[in-house]
Scaffold this motif. Structure first.
Motif, short mmCIF file in Angstrom:
data_model
loop_
_atom_site.label_atom_id
_atom_site.label_comp_id
_atom_site.label_asym_id
_atom_site.label_seq_id
_atom_site.Cartn_x
_atom_site.Cartn_y
_atom_site.Cartn_z
N ASP A 72 0.62 -1.25 -0.13
CA ASP A 72 0.02 0.11 0.18
C ASP A 72 0.81 1.29 -0.08
OD1 ASP A 72 -2.41 -1.37 0.28
OD2 ASP A 72 -2.37 -1.52 2.27
N GLY A 73 0.38 2.26 -0.68
CA GLY A 73 0.95 3.63 -0.79
C GLY A 73 2.29 3.65 -1.49
N VAL A 74 2.59 2.74 -2.14
CA VAL A 74 3.91 2.81 -3.10
C VAL A 74 3.41 3.18 -4.49
CG1 VAL A 74 4.95 1.19 -1.90
CG2 VAL A 74 3.81 0.45 -3.92
N LEU A 75 4.41 3.99 -5.23
CA LEU A 75 4.28 4.65 -6.34
C LEU A 75 4.88 3.78 -7.45
CD1 LEU A 75 3.33 6.92 -8.29
CD2 LEU A 75 5.36 8.00 -7.79
N TRP A 76 4.04 3.11 -8.31
CA TRP A 76 4.65 2.19 -9.18
C TRP A 76 4.95 3.13 -10.47
CZ3 TRP A 76 5.79 -2.58 -8.16
CH2 TRP A 76 5.31 -3.24 -7.17
N ARG A 77 6.21 2.60 -11.07
CA ARG A 77 6.71 3.45 -12.31
C ARG A 77 7.00 2.69 -13.51
NH1 ARG A 77 10.78 7.63 -9.87
NH2 ARG A 77 11.81 5.85 -10.04
N LYS A 78 6.93 2.95 -14.65
CA LYS A 78 7.21 2.20 -15.75
C LYS A 78 8.14 3.14 -16.60
CE LYS A 78 3.14 2.13 -18.06
NZ LYS A 78 2.02 1.12 -18.41
N LEU A 81 8.47 -0.51 -11.35
CA LEU A 81 9.34 -0.83 -10.20
C LEU A 81 8.58 0.46 -9.10
CD1 LEU A 81 11.06 -1.05 -12.62
CD2 LEU A 81 12.70 -1.23 -10.89
N ALA A 82 8.69 0.17 -7.58
CA ALA A 82 8.17 1.15 -6.87
C ALA A 82 9.49 0.98 -5.55
CB ALA A 82 6.92 0.64 -6.29
N GLY A 83 9.84 2.15 -5.22
CA GLY A 83 10.51 2.30 -3.87
C GLY A 83 9.76 1.83 -2.91
N LEU A 84 10.62 1.32 -2.00
CA LEU A 84 9.73 0.76 -0.76
C LEU A 84 10.09 1.67 0.56
CD1 LEU A 84 9.93 -3.01 -0.96
CD2 LEU A 84 8.13 -1.44 -1.58
N PRO A 85 9.11 2.00 1.46
CA PRO A 85 9.59 3.10 2.64
C PRO A 85 10.64 2.34 3.43
CG PRO A 85 7.26 2.27 2.69
CD PRO A 85 7.79 1.93 1.45
N THR A 86 10.66 0.97 3.54
CA THR A 86 11.55 0.42 4.32
C THR A 86 12.94 0.09 3.58
OG1 THR A 86 10.87 -1.73 3.51
CG2 THR A 86 9.85 -0.69 5.61
N GLY A 115 14.94 -0.72 -0.29
CA GLY A 115 14.60 -1.60 -1.45
C GLY A 115 13.70 -1.21 -2.69
N ILE A 116 13.48 -2.03 -3.53
CA ILE A 116 12.65 -1.71 -4.70
C ILE A 116 11.67 -2.96 -4.96
CG2 ILE A 116 12.72 -1.12 -7.06
CD1 ILE A 116 15.42 0.44 -6.27
N ALA A 117 10.66 -2.77 -5.31
CA ALA A 117 9.62 -3.85 -5.89
C ALA A 117 9.81 -3.76 -7.18
CB ALA A 117 8.18 -3.77 -5.06
N VAL A 118 9.29 -4.95 -7.71
CA VAL A 118 9.34 -5.08 -9.16
C VAL A 118 8.09 -6.09 -9.46
CG1 VAL A 118 10.32 -5.91 -11.39
CG2 VAL A 118 11.71 -5.02 -9.60
N ARG A 119 7.24 -5.72 -10.52
CA ARG A 119 6.00 -6.31 -10.62
C ARG A 119 5.67 -6.34 -12.24
NH1 ARG A 119 0.72 -2.94 -9.05
NH2 ARG A 119 0.92 -1.06 -10.29
N ASN A 120 4.95 -7.04 -12.81
CA ASN A 120 4.52 -7.31 -14.16
C ASN A 120 3.12 -6.30 -14.22
OD1 ASN A 120 3.14 -7.95 -16.66
ND2 ASN A 120 4.16 -10.02 -16.51
N SER A 121 3.33 -5.31 -15.03
CA SER A 121 2.08 -4.55 -15.44
C SER A 121 0.99 -5.39 -15.66
CB SER A 121 2.45 -3.36 -16.39
OG SER A 121 2.62 -3.75 -17.56
N ARG A 122 0.77 -6.39 -16.25
CA ARG A 122 -0.16 -7.06 -16.92
C ARG A 122 -1.00 -7.64 -15.62
NH1 ARG A 122 2.34 -11.16 -20.95
NH2 ARG A 122 4.00 -10.64 -19.68
N TYR A 123 -0.35 -7.90 -14.55
CA TYR A 123 -1.00 -8.66 -13.35
C TYR A 123 -0.56 -7.65 -12.01
CZ TYR A 123 -0.55 -12.37 -16.70
OH TYR A 123 -0.49 -12.97 -17.81
N PRO A 124 -1.06 -6.54 -12.09
CA PRO A 124 -0.80 -5.60 -10.84
C PRO A 124 -0.97 -6.04 -9.53
CG PRO A 124 -2.65 -4.66 -12.02
CD PRO A 124 -2.22 -5.88 -13.08
#
Length: 83
Positions: A17-23, A36-41, A43-52
């Protein structure tokens, strides 16, 4: 998301919650993108935009920096179809 909360690889992206996903601006309009999204703790999260809501992979800043530098250096060019 509490700042002390840590996440494991494969966490459902909806739990971040509350992360800003960017491509990339270079992403194609068909929706086949990596976000990709920077995490407040940290590190960086990575996801597939087709499966948000699908799984997100969590990397350290150093891991992402190494990957980005490798991409800039052309180390993965042979993996791209038609390259």
């Amino acid at each position: 998301m509490p700042e002390s909360e840590q996440f494991d690889n494969g966490v459902p992206a909806t739990r971040l919650d509350g992360v800003l996903w960017r491509k990339s601006r270079r992403s194609n309009p068909s929706g086949n993108c990596v976000e990709l999204a920077g995490l407040p703790t940290g590190g960086i999260a990575v996801r597939n935009s087709r499966y948000p809501s699908g799984p997100a992979l969590i990397y350290t800043d150093a891991e992402i920096a190494a990957f980005i530098q490798g991409a800039k250096d052309g180390e993965f060019d042979d993996l791209v179809t038609g390259a």
